[in-house]
Design a protein around this motif. Sequence first.
Motif, short mmCIF file in Angstrom:
data_model
loop_
_atom_site.label_atom_id
_atom_site.label_comp_id
_atom_site.label_asym_id
_atom_site.label_seq_id
_atom_site.Cartn_x
_atom_site.Cartn_y
_atom_site.Cartn_z
N ILE A 262 11.31 -47.09 -3.66
CA ILE A 262 10.78 -46.19 -2.65
C ILE A 262 11.36 -46.51 -1.27
O ILE A 262 11.55 -45.63 -0.44
N ARG A 263 11.69 -47.76 -1.03
CA ARG A 263 12.32 -48.11 0.25
C ARG A 263 13.70 -47.47 0.36
O ARG A 263 14.08 -46.98 1.42
N ASP A 264 14.46 -47.49 -0.74
CA ASP A 264 15.78 -46.82 -0.73
C ASP A 264 15.61 -45.35 -0.39
O ASP A 264 16.38 -44.78 0.37
N ALA B 57 2.37 -50.99 -5.68
CA ALA B 57 3.78 -51.33 -5.90
C ALA B 57 4.65 -50.70 -4.83
O ALA B 57 5.58 -51.35 -4.31
N ALA B 58 4.37 -49.46 -4.48
CA ALA B 58 5.16 -48.78 -3.45
C ALA B 58 4.98 -49.47 -2.10
O ALA B 58 5.96 -49.72 -1.38
N VAL B 59 3.75 -49.80 -1.75
CA VAL B 59 3.48 -50.46 -0.48
C VAL B 59 4.17 -51.81 -0.42
O VAL B 59 4.77 -52.18 0.59
N ALA B 60 4.11 -52.57 -1.51
CA ALA B 60 4.76 -53.88 -1.54
C ALA B 60 6.26 -53.73 -1.32
O ALA B 60 6.88 -54.54 -0.63
N GLY C 141 7.88 -54.48 5.58
CA GLY C 141 8.93 -54.67 6.57
C GLY C 141 9.64 -53.40 6.98
O GLY C 141 10.38 -53.39 7.96
N TYR C 142 9.41 -52.32 6.26
CA TYR C 142 10.04 -51.04 6.61
C TYR C 142 9.28 -50.40 7.76
O TYR C 142 8.05 -50.34 7.75
N VAL C 143 9.98 -49.93 8.77
CA VAL C 143 9.34 -49.27 9.91
C VAL C 143 10.09 -47.99 10.23
O VAL C 143 11.31 -47.99 10.39
#
Length: 169
Positions: free
Chosen positions: A33-35, A125-128, A132-134
């Motif tokens: 999800i970060r990608d 899982a998504a939040v984990a 650090g993503y902002v």
Amino acid sequence: AVPRRSPMAPGGHPMHRANASARAAFKASLPTIRDYAESPGIPSCACKMVLGRPCGGAARLTAADAAEAVRRVTEDFLFVGSQDHFRASVALAHAMLAPGLPPDYAKQVETTSARHGYTRADRDAAVANLTGYVDACDEALYAAGLALFEARCARYGVPVDGNAHASWK
């Protein structure tokens, strides 16, 4: 089980109306999800929409854009709710826009919970993965919207509930 669909491709995004194979390739290129959150056309979606721009547009927003989005929400929006406080948002909407009409929470849950079936484990899982993503623009907009929401709840005597995602099921 929740069907694993392709990631959301909002209006203005190159994948918005892409065919199935292009969407599958897009999904494969974004293993987390970060990608997805960092991919072109996804950051600052809320700010873009408040500014009247396509959410999926690739333009990077400036600090001035963020300030204008915050100004619009705090000065121009009649109602501001929060998904994280869904029950209080429904109550606030009724208090502000239909005083005396009691909210039908059961109907609200019926119509909204069917749209997503993510489990608490999916969310955790998504939040984990996002630690650090902002997204500076959307974070500033959310903070301003939440402050406005909480102030309006206090003004209308609406208690701010806990996280709605956990409380509805």
